[in-house]
Design an enzyme around this catalytic site. Structure first.
Site, short mmCIF file in Angstrom:
data_model
loop_
_atom_site.label_atom_id
_atom_site.label_comp_id
_atom_site.label_asym_id
_atom_site.label_seq_id
_atom_site.Cartn_x
_atom_site.Cartn_y
_atom_site.Cartn_z
N ASP A 74 32.14 174.13 89.87
CA ASP A 74 30.74 173.71 89.64
C ASP A 74 30.39 172.58 90.60
O ASP A 74 30.34 171.42 90.22
CB ASP A 74 30.62 173.27 88.17
CG ASP A 74 29.23 172.73 87.82
OD1 ASP A 74 28.25 173.11 88.48
OD2 ASP A 74 29.15 171.91 86.88
N LYS A 123 36.04 174.61 83.81
CA LYS A 123 35.08 174.25 84.85
C LYS A 123 35.54 172.97 85.54
O LYS A 123 35.84 171.97 84.88
CB LYS A 123 33.69 174.02 84.23
CG LYS A 123 32.62 173.72 85.26
CD LYS A 123 31.26 173.68 84.61
CE LYS A 123 30.91 172.32 84.04
NZ LYS A 123 30.77 171.25 85.03
N THR A 142 20.15 170.66 82.91
CA THR A 142 19.83 170.55 81.48
C THR A 142 19.57 169.11 81.05
O THR A 142 19.10 168.88 79.96
CB THR A 142 20.96 171.14 80.63
OG1 THR A 142 22.19 170.60 81.11
CG2 THR A 142 21.00 172.64 80.72
N ARG A 193 31.97 167.35 76.62
CA ARG A 193 32.35 166.24 75.75
C ARG A 193 32.65 166.61 74.30
O ARG A 193 33.56 166.01 73.71
CB ARG A 193 31.29 165.13 75.85
CG ARG A 193 31.41 164.39 77.19
CD ARG A 193 30.17 163.61 77.55
NE ARG A 193 29.07 164.49 77.93
CZ ARG A 193 27.91 164.08 78.40
NH1 ARG A 193 27.68 162.79 78.54
NH2 ARG A 193 26.98 164.96 78.74
O1 C5P Z 1 29.80 167.10 78.20
P1 C5P Z 1 28.79 168.22 78.27
O2 C5P Z 1 29.04 169.31 77.25
O3 C5P Z 1 27.37 167.72 78.28
O4 C5P Z 1 29.09 168.88 79.70
C1 C5P Z 1 28.23 169.83 80.28
C2 C5P Z 1 28.79 170.18 81.63
O5 C5P Z 1 27.94 171.15 82.23
C3 C5P Z 1 28.89 169.02 82.61
O6 C5P Z 1 30.06 169.23 83.37
C4 C5P Z 1 27.65 169.16 83.47
O7 C5P Z 1 27.88 168.70 84.79
C5 C5P Z 1 27.46 170.67 83.48
N1 C5P Z 1 26.09 171.14 83.74
C6 C5P Z 1 25.00 170.77 82.99
N2 C5P Z 1 23.75 171.23 83.30
C7 C5P Z 1 23.58 172.08 84.33
C8 C5P Z 1 24.69 172.48 85.09
C9 C5P Z 1 25.95 171.99 84.76
O8 C5P Z 1 25.15 170.02 82.04
N3 C5P Z 1 22.38 172.57 84.57
#
Ligand code: C5P
Length: 239
Positions: A58, A31, A122, A213
């Site tokens: 994204d 992504k 989220t 992460r």
């Molecule tokens: O580091 P982590 O696992 O929290 O990353 C989640 C990824 O998903 C990030 O790139 C964030 O921008 C993306 N995302 C999210 N919630 C959403 C849409 C995308 O956390 N509703």
């Protein structure tokens, strides 16, 4: 793990390439979000797509329908596998994105990218909804936006793991549910409020997991991805 998409939330093409090279073959795609895109632009998207990686762009488009159509057309031209818009942009905006993806893909004789809607970020908790004037509960709002996206012809939604079950019930088995907010039991939640483990999210019916992460900030990203895959295998959930 075909269903696991790794968020390349880094600042440079060099870091992104290094992660992709370490993880290729054991994860289902990468992504590219606003952070990396703002640093490296479309060239890196095209580079990964051209080498056969599934790229989820994204950038969460949210604008008037004509502008979103133009952005989705350009994303389709880059060869992305998945791209997203905000469902709160409304049905006309989402339909414009759908038509743009289909039109451009047909022109290029390609399969259109999966067009996915973000329901509620989220990182938002129930208590934060009032700040943005949403009076419905979180689940009600997510379900409403998911149904709107489906009616507009989108392929699925991005939603918190905790909303998977109700979206599945409402939108059926074919609708893609892409779930970020995946954490191991012992992981830091960072800024995510609504998390589940990979096993829990897949068992609940997620189509794809977005993991950032827990993998990219690990000392050994490949080992971290393999660990998640092993947990899924041990729990016998299809990953
Ligand atoms: O580091 P982590 O696992 O929290 O990353 C989640 C990824 O998903 C990030 O790139 C964030 O921008 C993306 N995302 C999210 N919630 C959403 C849409 C995308 O956390 N509703």
């Amino acid at each position: 793990m075909n269903k696991m998409i790794v968020a390349l939330d880094v600042d440079s093409a060099a870091e992104a390439r290094a992660l992709a090279d370490r993880l290729r073959g054991i994860v289902g795609g990468f992504k590219i979000g606003s952070r990396l895109f703002m640093s490296e632009g479309p060239a890196l998207v095209r580079e990964l797509a051209d080498r056969g990686d599934r790229v989820f762009l994204d950038l969460k488009f949210h604008d008037i329908p004509n502008t979103v159509a133009g952005a989705v057309t350009a994303a389709t031209r880059l060869g992305v596998w998945m791209v997203n818009v905000h469902a709160s942009g409304g049905a006309a905006m989402m339909r414009a994105g759908r038509e743009a993806a289909d039109r451009e893909a047909a022109r290029m004789s390609r399969r259109p990218p999966l067009l996915i809607a973000v329901t509620m970020l989220t990182s938002l908790s129930e208590g934060m909804l009032g700040e943005i004037g949403v009076t419905a509960g979180l689940t009600t709002q997510v379900d409403r936006l998911a149904a709107l996206a489906q009616a507009a012809g989108l392929d699925g939604v991005v939603a918190s793991p905790r909303e998977i079950v109700s979206i599945r019930a409402r939108c059926g088995g074919e609708f893609a549910i892409v779930t970020p907010g995946i954490r191991g039991v012992a992981d830091a939640k960072d800024d995510q409020h609504r998390t589940l483990t990979a096993v829990e999210a897949l068992a609940a019916g997620a189509s794809y997991l977005v993991v950032g992460r827990p993998i990219i900030a690990a000392a050994d990203p490949r080992a971290a991805a393999e660990q998640i895959a092993a947990e899924c295998r041990a729990a016998r959930v299809s990953s």
